[in-house]
Design an enzyme around this catalytic site. Structure first.
Site, PDB file in Angstrom:
ATOM      1  N   GLU A 163      10.686  -9.742 -12.527  1.00 18.58           N
ATOM      2  CA  GLU A 163      11.093 -10.600 -11.421  1.00 18.58           C
ATOM      3  C   GLU A 163      12.479 -11.200 -11.641  1.00 18.58           C
ATOM      4  O   GLU A 163      13.093 -11.717 -10.721  1.00 18.58           O
ATOM      5  CB  GLU A 163      10.081 -11.716 -11.202  1.00 18.58           C
ATOM      6  CG  GLU A 163      10.065 -12.791 -12.251  1.00 18.58           C
ATOM      7  CD  GLU A 163       9.092 -13.909 -11.915  1.00 18.58           C
ATOM      8  OE1 GLU A 163       9.542 -15.063 -11.902  1.00 18.58           O
ATOM      9  OE2 GLU A 163       7.917 -13.638 -11.648  1.00 18.58           O
TER      10      GLU A 163
ATOM     11  N   GLU B 225      -0.790  -1.532   5.262  1.00 19.98           N
ATOM     12  CA  GLU B 225      -1.776  -1.635   6.343  1.00 19.98           C
ATOM     13  C   GLU B 225      -1.197  -1.303   7.713  1.00 19.98           C
ATOM     14  O   GLU B 225      -1.948  -1.101   8.670  1.00 19.98           O
ATOM     15  CB  GLU B 225      -2.364  -3.051   6.361  1.00 19.98           C
ATOM     16  CG  GLU B 225      -3.283  -3.321   5.174  1.00 19.98           C
ATOM     17  CD  GLU B 225      -3.792  -4.749   5.130  1.00 19.98           C
ATOM     18  OE1 GLU B 225      -3.152  -5.625   5.764  1.00 19.98           O
ATOM     19  OE2 GLU B 225      -4.807  -4.997   4.467  1.00 19.98           O
TER      20      GLU B 225
END
Length: 618
Positions: A454, A423
């Site tokens: 992860e 963004e």
């Protein structure tokens, strides 16, 4: 008064090409704690990386430097000679006090897990493969030479043969058969061309997971897949016969080990069938104990320590032979986050006492409950105001030096980092590389869970290294629990590169000491989730709010905001062009036609348009 006898504590670690497990026991065989982590291979990992994995296990088991153990047993893949043993011993040295330390390969732990004693044969088929035998201190081995020279009968070998068969048939017939479609599905790609890219960039362990596609095709009646599994099992059986000849004993039982045997019942059946053709009276069994218990038993054997096996937990046959993982184990296998046995010690894993009747509430009451629970979150941020401000200062300093901001995270945390980074270019017209989100498992993990990603301690350093991380950059690790190995290893790497570091968690228990020593640490008190353990809720909202503050205020201090207007917004569509016109009209106090004309002249750059109007006014 009788002098109290100090309880003897034992630690055992077993590491392979996909994962590592540890167990903490007392002398009576009681399990005090368990942990699970990423791959721990003495050849593939550096001494520094090995040490990091060890530290994560000790942290999960709540063992400190002054902890005193009777015995530490470490059995890792890749410990093939004394040089590798010295490397592992050096990586572990100084982490805690242990009267005895025994180091060997994962063959030792597999054999003792399979038989519970120092004799027998073990056939291992996981990511890699090997056959090992021990009798009267005499040992023999076949295989275990890695995926280039060997690993017959392994997950990698099966997957490799499946890939070659699928591509060959595609070239011959120009269409995707059952096997090819299954492989594309597991690789999460849409074409053979995309599959080629996936294969070229994947690790041995990642490719080995494609063996599941071969088993799926086999169950659907695919003849080539059946042949692949039969020839693969036959090659592994041949290695069993080879070690039997080497050790000159026809009475030893054979135990199987490894993820392929553990999950794929069909492979156990095919392997047994092939082996019994040449050894009809062979006794084939599944392992008696978990591999970490096997490592412990081997360590006791090498140290001359008597240990009562009667109280050790054995694997039940139905669990060892399961075709599919149980939901609880599947969740653990996919996350691979290192945790102590008591997960309730992590605040985000606790049960929320205010939402225990969630499933019974009406939709209206449940909505009210969620809103009431999340209404507390702004107060949590205010409590961390000082640390958040410190982080913003660090980001601004990095940007002033021409540095970049990197977010690291897994799952929801990783997606939030990627979202905030994506963004920034349209909102503030910064270059696409200025703010980057790195998610465990890559871009594929944005829409799908990537198993074990992860927990990969090599991935984050590798990605940061690929991006030429420097001392001018800043790395922000996001981990709701504060225990994500992908994030922890990335921050450790950033510290070594002298980059600025920020650690953002929702685990207030880490405020006293996280053990990471990042330049700035923010441990938000999100409390238990409304849906127990679902960190995309309160924790995710808090992290998103924090990231909003980070980049918005940093960009403001870089001059990309005037008053509370985005003067560097990229006017890339009609809506944003209307907004740009409004900004110029308001800030320069001009009419709409002038604002429009000036923006066109300056290629719809609000900042340049304002500067042009200001210049004309003067």
């Amino acid at each position: 008064m009788a002098k109290s006898v100090e309880k003897k504590i034992f630690l055992a670690i077993d590491g392979g090409a996909t994962k590592s497990r540890s167990v903490l026991l007392d002398q009576g065989g009681k399990i005090l704690g368990k942990a699970i982590s990423t791959a721990c291979n003495a050849v593939l990992l550096s001494e520094e990386e090995l040490r990091l994995v060890f530290k994560q296990h000790l942290s999960a088991l709540k063992l400190k430097k002054n902890s005193k153990l009777e015995l530490t047993s470490i059995c890792l893949a890749g410990v093939i000679n004394e040089k590798a043993q010295r490397k592992v011993k050096k990586a572990f040295s100084g982490l805690l006090q242990s009267k005895h330390i025994q180091i060997s390969s994962d063959l030792s732990s597999a054999l003792f897990a399979g038989h519970g004693r120092a004799e027998g044969i073990v056939a291992i088929s996981g990511t890699g493969s090997c056959v090992y035998a021990l009798k009267n201190n005499k040992s023999a081995k076949a295989g275990g030479w890695g995926h280039v020279m060997g690993d017959v009968g392994s997950g990698y070998h099966i997957a490799h043969q499946g890939l070659r068969r699928a591509v060959a048939d595609y070239d011959l017939y120009g269409k995707l058969d059952i096997l090819a479609k299954s492989i594309l599905s597991y690789a999460k790609v849409k074409s053979i061309e995309e599959l080629s890219v996936f294969v070229s960039s994947s690790s041995k362990a990642e490719l080995a997971k494609l063996s599941r596609a071969v088993f799926d095709a086999y169950r659907k009646g695919h003849l080539s897949s059946r042949l692949i599994l039969k020839t693969s099992a036959q090659a592994l059986a041949a290695n069993v016969l080879a070690v039997r000849r080497k050790i000159k004993n026809n009475d030893l039982p054979v135990a199987v080990a490894g993820g392929i045997f553990e999950v794929q019942q069909e492979y156990f059946d095919i392997f047994s069938e092939k082996l019994k053709i040449h050894w009809p009276d062979v006794k084939i069994q599944r392992p008696l104990y978990e591999a970490s218990i096997g490592a412990h038993l081997w360590g006791c054997y090498k140290s001359g320590i008597d240990f009562d096996l009667s109280k050790l937990p054995k694997l039940s046959p139905h669990k060892a032979a399961r075709k599919k993982l149980s939901p609880s184990l599947e969740k653990l296998e996919q996350s691979l986050t290192i945790r102590p046995v008591d997960e309730a010690t992590i605040p985000t894993e606790r049960r929320n006492p205010y939402t225990t009747e969630l499933s019974e509430l009406s939709i209206e009451d449940a909505v009210t409950l969620f809103i009431e629970q999340d209404a507390q979150l702004s107060k949590v941020l205010l409590e961390a105001k000082e640390q958040i401000s410190h982080a913003v200062h660090l980001i601004v300093d990095a940007f002033h030096e021409g540095g970049r901001l990197f977010y690291l995270g897994a799952g929801t945390s990783g997606r939030l980092g990627v979202l905030d980074a994506s963004e920034c270019p349209p909102t503030f017209s910064v270059s696409e590389g200025k703010v980057q989100g790195i998610i465990a498992g890559g871009m594929q993990a944005l829409s799908q869970a990537v198993e074990g990603a992860e927990d990969d301690v090599q991935a984050a350093p590798r990605e940061l290294g690929r991006r030429d991380l420097s001392k001018h950059d800043i790395v922000i690790g996001i981990a709701a629990s504060g225990r994500t190995p992908f994030v922890l290893s990335g921050i450790e790497y950033a510290k070594k590169r002298k980059a600025r570091t920020v650690f953002l968690t929702c685990n207030p228990l880490l405020r006293e000491r996280s053990g990471l020593d990042a330049e700035c640490e923010i441990h938000l008190n999100s409390g238990p989730e409304s849906l127990t353990g679902s960190t995309r809720l309160r924790s995710g909202t808090l992290c998103k709010m924090t990231l909003n503050i980070f980049t918005t205020l940093a960009m403001t201090k870089l001059g990309k905001v005037q008053s509370n207007y985005m003067i560097d917004v990229a006017a890339s569509n009609d809506k944003l062009k209307v907004r740009a016109i409004g900004l110029v009209m308001t800030l320069a106090k001009v009419q709409k036609d002038i604002a429009y004309k000036t923006l066109v002249e300056h290629n719809w750059n609000v900042r340049l348009a304002l500067a042009g109007l200001d210049e004309r006014a003067n």
